[in-house]
Design a protein around this motif. Structure first.
Motif, PDB file in Angstrom:
ATOM      1  N   LEU A 134     -18.690  18.014  -6.372  1.00 37.20           N
ATOM      2  CA  LEU A 134     -17.758  18.084  -5.246  1.00 37.20           C
ATOM      3  C   LEU A 134     -18.190  19.151  -4.243  1.00 37.20           C
ATOM      4  N   ASP A 135     -18.571  20.309  -4.733  1.00 39.31           N
ATOM      5  CA  ASP A 135     -18.951  21.408  -3.851  1.00 39.31           C
ATOM      6  C   ASP A 135     -20.167  21.062  -2.989  1.00 39.31           C
ATOM      7  N   SER A 136     -21.083  20.290  -3.525  1.00 36.91           N
ATOM      8  CA  SER A 136     -22.289  19.957  -2.759  1.00 36.91           C
ATOM      9  C   SER A 136     -22.149  18.679  -1.926  1.00 36.91           C
ATOM     10  N   SER A 137     -21.001  18.035  -1.991  1.00 30.28           N
ATOM     11  CA  SER A 137     -20.839  16.725  -1.346  1.00 30.28           C
ATOM     12  C   SER A 137     -20.435  16.780   0.131  1.00 30.28           C
ATOM     13  N   ARG A 138     -20.040  17.919   0.614  1.00 22.59           N
ATOM     14  CA  ARG A 138     -19.553  18.089   1.995  1.00 22.59           C
ATOM     15  C   ARG A 138     -18.217  17.383   2.231  1.00 22.59           C
ATOM     16  N   GLN A 139     -17.468  17.087   1.169  1.00 26.38           N
ATOM     17  CA  GLN A 139     -16.180  16.415   1.305  1.00 26.38           C
ATOM     18  C   GLN A 139     -15.009  17.383   1.334  1.00 26.38           C
ATOM     19  N   ILE A 140     -15.288  18.694   1.258  1.00 23.26           N
ATOM     20  CA  ILE A 140     -14.224  19.690   1.288  1.00 23.26           C
ATOM     21  C   ILE A 140     -14.217  20.324   2.682  1.00 23.26           C
ATOM     22  N   PRO A 141     -13.154  20.098   3.454  1.00 24.27           N
ATOM     23  CA  PRO A 141     -13.100  20.718   4.785  1.00 24.27           C
ATOM     24  C   PRO A 141     -12.808  22.217   4.676  1.00 24.27           C
ATOM     25  N   MET A 142     -13.280  22.985   5.633  1.00 21.88           N
ATOM     26  CA  MET A 142     -13.035  24.438   5.638  1.00 21.88           C
ATOM     27  C   MET A 142     -11.544  24.753   5.602  1.00 21.88           C
ATOM     28  N   SER A 143     -10.744  23.922   6.236  1.00 19.91           N
ATOM     29  CA  SER A 143      -9.300  24.167   6.251  1.00 19.91           C
ATOM     30  C   SER A 143      -8.716  24.156   4.838  1.00 19.91           C
ATOM     31  N   PHE A 144      -9.335  23.420   3.926  1.00 22.59           N
ATOM     32  CA  PHE A 144      -8.838  23.365   2.554  1.00 22.59           C
ATOM     33  C   PHE A 144      -8.931  24.743   1.900  1.00 22.59           C
ATOM     34  N   PHE A 145     -10.036  25.438   2.116  1.00 20.34           N
ATOM     35  CA  PHE A 145     -10.206  26.756   1.503  1.00 20.34           C
ATOM     36  C   PHE A 145      -9.147  27.731   2.009  1.00 20.34           C
ATOM     37  N   ARG A 146      -8.837  27.650   3.280  1.00 21.30           N
ATOM     38  CA  ARG A 146      -7.787  28.508   3.831  1.00 21.30           C
ATOM     39  C   ARG A 146      -6.413  28.124   3.264  1.00 21.30           C
ATOM     40  N   SER A 147      -6.205  26.833   3.050  1.00 22.81           N
ATOM     41  CA  SER A 147      -4.891  26.382   2.572  1.00 22.81           C
ATOM     42  C   SER A 147      -4.630  26.737   1.110  1.00 22.81           C
ATOM     43  N   ILE A 148      -5.679  26.964   0.327  1.00 18.56           N
ATOM     44  CA  ILE A 148      -5.466  27.267  -1.096  1.00 18.56           C
ATOM     45  C   ILE A 148      -5.604  28.750  -1.428  1.00 18.56           C
ATOM     46  N   ALA A 149      -5.857  29.580  -0.428  1.00 22.08           N
ATOM     47  CA  ALA A 149      -6.043  31.013  -0.683  1.00 22.08           C
ATOM     48  C   ALA A 149      -4.813  31.647  -1.331  1.00 22.08           C
ATOM     49  N   GLY A 150      -3.630  31.105  -1.063  1.00 24.21           N
ATOM     50  CA  GLY A 150      -2.402  31.637  -1.664  1.00 24.21           C
ATOM     51  C   GLY A 150      -1.773  30.694  -2.674  1.00 24.21           C
ATOM     52  N   HIS A 151      -2.535  29.723  -3.152  1.00 22.00           N
ATOM     53  CA  HIS A 151      -2.004  28.717  -4.087  1.00 22.00           C
ATOM     54  C   HIS A 151      -1.563  29.375  -5.396  1.00 22.00           C
ATOM     55  N   GLU A 152      -0.558  28.771  -6.045  1.00 24.46           N
ATOM     56  CA  GLU A 152      -0.068  29.339  -7.315  1.00 24.46           C
ATOM     57  C   GLU A 152      -1.070  29.186  -8.458  1.00 24.46           C
ATOM     58  N   HIS A 153      -1.991  28.229  -8.369  1.00 22.39           N
ATOM     59  CA  HIS A 153      -2.989  28.032  -9.421  1.00 22.39           C
ATOM     60  C   HIS A 153      -4.133  29.037  -9.219  1.00 22.39           C
ATOM     61  N   PRO A 154      -4.352  29.931 -10.193  1.00 28.33           N
ATOM     62  CA  PRO A 154      -5.374  30.964 -10.007  1.00 28.33           C
ATOM     63  C   PRO A 154      -6.784  30.401  -9.815  1.00 28.33           C
ATOM     64  N   GLY A 155      -7.065  29.272 -10.426  1.00 29.00           N
ATOM     65  CA  GLY A 155      -8.382  28.663 -10.254  1.00 29.00           C
ATOM     66  C   GLY A 155      -8.629  28.212  -8.827  1.00 29.00           C
TER      67      GLY A 155
END
Length: 184
Positions: A134-155
């Protein structure tokens, strides 16, 4: 009719945009050879065919659909929790032949793939291998990383750090003070 001619005939039907959905669904039968997987991976499909492929008992059909660049990624959500780790890995790796422009996967699919605890019942891949795809596929938009920075799941908070520079200063500060900095 020779096997060669029969196989070519079935492939022709599989790529025919005028072929009715019920005929295309029948091409997913193993007796049709590789016409079903080729069809599921390589063309735009009617909704009825996508639905049938998502529920198909053969992992070969589901894997082919997982790599289809013509299907709306949101429709592929059931494949993110497929019992087969290989199907999940093919979804995570994105379309074959790596087109220049890859459509991102929806957030719910990304969360499902990133929080899976195992590689699937087939046991051929680990969850970490699927995440690597998944990480190498380019299917994760940058906005996703910002949206999960405060997620309840520590992973997922740990995943947010993969693109540290895309985070806001406040998000970085919060992650530096994370109560569970090691993730899962």
């Amino acid at each position: 009719m020779s096997d060669f001619v029969h196989e070519r005939w079935l492939r022709g039907i599989a790529v025919n945009s005028a072929a009715p959905s019920d005929v295309l669904v029948r091409l997913m039968d193993p007796a049709a050879g590789d016409a079903g997987p080729l069809m599921c991976e390589g063309r735009d499909l009617p909704d009825a065919v996508i639905d049938a492929a998502l529920r198909h008992p053969s992992g070969v059909i589901r894997r082919a659909l997982a790599r289809n660049r013509y299907v709306d990624p949101a429709r592929l959500a059931p494949l993110a929790s497929d019992p087969s780790g290989i199907v999940r890995a093919w979804l995570a790796s994105g379309p074959r032949h790596h087109p220049q422009r890859v459509r991102p996967l929806p957030d719910d699919i990304l969360v499902t793939l990133l929080t899976a605890q195992d590689g699937g019942e087939d046991g051929r891949l680990t969850a970490k291998e699927i995440i690597g795809e998944l990480d190498s596929s380019r299917q994760i938009p940058m906005s996703f990383f910002r949206s999960i920075a405060g997620h309840e799941h520590p992973g997922l908070r740990t995943v947010a750090t993969w693109r540290w520079q895309s985070l806001t200063p406040a998000q970085r500060a919060a992650l530096l003070d994370d109560p569970d900095p090691g993730g899962p």
